[in-house]
Scaffold this motif. Structure first.
Motif, PDB file in Angstrom:
ATOM      1  N   ARG A 122       0.848  -1.191   0.000  1.00  0.00           N
ATOM      2  CA  ARG A 122       0.000   0.000   0.000  1.00  0.00           C
ATOM      3  C   ARG A 122       0.878   1.232   0.000  1.00  0.00           C
ATOM      4  NH1 ARG A 122      -0.342   2.348   5.274  1.00  0.00           N
ATOM      5  NH2 ARG A 122       0.782   1.078   6.785  1.00  0.00           N
ATOM      6  N   PHE A 140      -3.608  -7.240  -1.669  1.00  0.00           N
ATOM      7  CA  PHE A 140      -3.056  -8.514  -1.243  1.00  0.00           C
ATOM      8  C   PHE A 140      -2.676  -9.382  -2.440  1.00  0.00           C
ATOM      9  CE2 PHE A 140      -3.497  -9.218   3.346  1.00  0.00           C
ATOM     10  CZ  PHE A 140      -4.081  -8.017   3.706  1.00  0.00           C
ATOM     11  N   THR A 192      -3.434   4.430   2.514  1.00  0.00           N
ATOM     12  CA  THR A 192      -4.334   4.019   1.439  1.00  0.00           C
ATOM     13  C   THR A 192      -4.682   2.537   1.594  1.00  0.00           C
ATOM     14  OG1 THR A 192      -2.561   3.403  -0.074  1.00  0.00           O
ATOM     15  CG2 THR A 192      -3.307   5.707  -0.115  1.00  0.00           C
ATOM     16  N   GLU A 193      -5.513   2.024   0.686  1.00  0.00           N
ATOM     17  CA  GLU A 193      -5.967   0.643   0.820  1.00  0.00           C
ATOM     18  C   GLU A 193      -4.829  -0.329   0.564  1.00  0.00           C
ATOM     19  OE1 GLU A 193      -8.222   1.255  -3.369  1.00  0.00           O
ATOM     20  OE2 GLU A 193      -8.891  -0.436  -2.161  1.00  0.00           O
ATOM     21  N   GLN A 194      -4.915  -1.458   1.252  1.00  0.00           N
ATOM     22  CA  GLN A 194      -3.953  -2.536   1.066  1.00  0.00           C
ATOM     23  C   GLN A 194      -4.393  -3.426  -0.089  1.00  0.00           C
ATOM     24  OE1 GLN A 194      -1.477  -4.321   4.433  1.00  0.00           O
ATOM     25  NE2 GLN A 194      -3.529  -4.193   5.340  1.00  0.00           N
TER      26      GLN A 194
END
Lengths: 110, 111
Positions: free
Chosen positions: B94, B102, B98-100
């Motif tokens: 990330r 995967f 902010t958004e992770q």
């Protein structure tokens, strides 16, 4: 200790229903909160991210809300579909540390 | 963009063997993390990195080493595998706040 819980653990609904998944956290000093879905045997797919200063975020049929003072977030799914069947996880960010809830396993029946 | 990639997808090790799980991202993210996912325990943070050359321990670091020589790569090393390390391992990346994102995961079995 920072803990995240999710209720219910499992949910089964008929197609077309609106539903709410719940996420609770013990420490309200969060940076942000993220909702994911996980299909069996797969990785996590990001659904929505809410920053600590925000109250809600929307993406398509999904709406996530955040109430920091009460330590709660909800994920609202409108007009559920069989393709929504998955495990839904919330993750709370405390800077570098992310704490995940155990997930809600959702089954949407045709 | 490939996003976050992990290799291998599956691995079986004998107790005491060593191996490296590979993780790479092509989004120029500064932050990278390793998690393990176990039934009933959820996802737990093993190690993380906030940039090349900088790593730190998460909740369950024992038995694992990491390094970050480039922005793109963040390998996880098991020095002497134990049955307790049987798990599914996920890498994530990330930017700040902010958004992770995967990777698809590595399923590891230690016998």
């Amino acid at each position: 200790k920072q803990e995240v819980t999710q209720i219910p653990a499992a949910l089964s609904v008929p197609e077309g229903e609106n539903l709410v998944l719940n996420c609770s956290f013990t420490d309200s000093a969060i940076y942000n909160l993220q909702w994911f879905r996980q299909d069996p045997g797969k990785g996590l797919t990001s659904l929505l991210l809410i920053q600590s200063s925000q109250r809600e975020q929307t993406s398509g049929r999904l709406n996530a809300s955040l109430d920091k003072s009460s330590g709660r977030s909800t994920l609202y799914i409108a007009a559920s579909q069989p393709g929504d069947s998955a495990t839904y996880l919330c993750a709370v960010s405390y800077g570098q540390n992310f704490v995940f809830g155990p997930g809600t396993r959702l089954s949407v029946l045709p | 963009n490939a996003g976050v990639t992990q290799t291998p997808k599956f691995q079986v090790l004998k107790t005491g063997q060593s191996m490296t799980l590979q993780c790479a991202q092509d989004m120029n993210h500064e932050y990278m993390s390793w998690y393990r996912q176990d039934p009933g325990m959820g996802l737990r943070l093993i190690h993380y990195s906030v940039g090349a050359g900088i790593t730190d321990q998460g909740e369950v670091p024992n038995g694992y080493n990491v390094s970050r020589s480039t922005t793109e790569d963040f390998p996880l090393r098991l020095l002497s595998a134990a049955p307790s390390q049987t798990s599914v391992y996920f890498c994530a990346s990330r930017q700040y706040r902010t958004e992770q994102y995967f990777g698809p995961g590595t399923r590891l079995t230690v016998t």
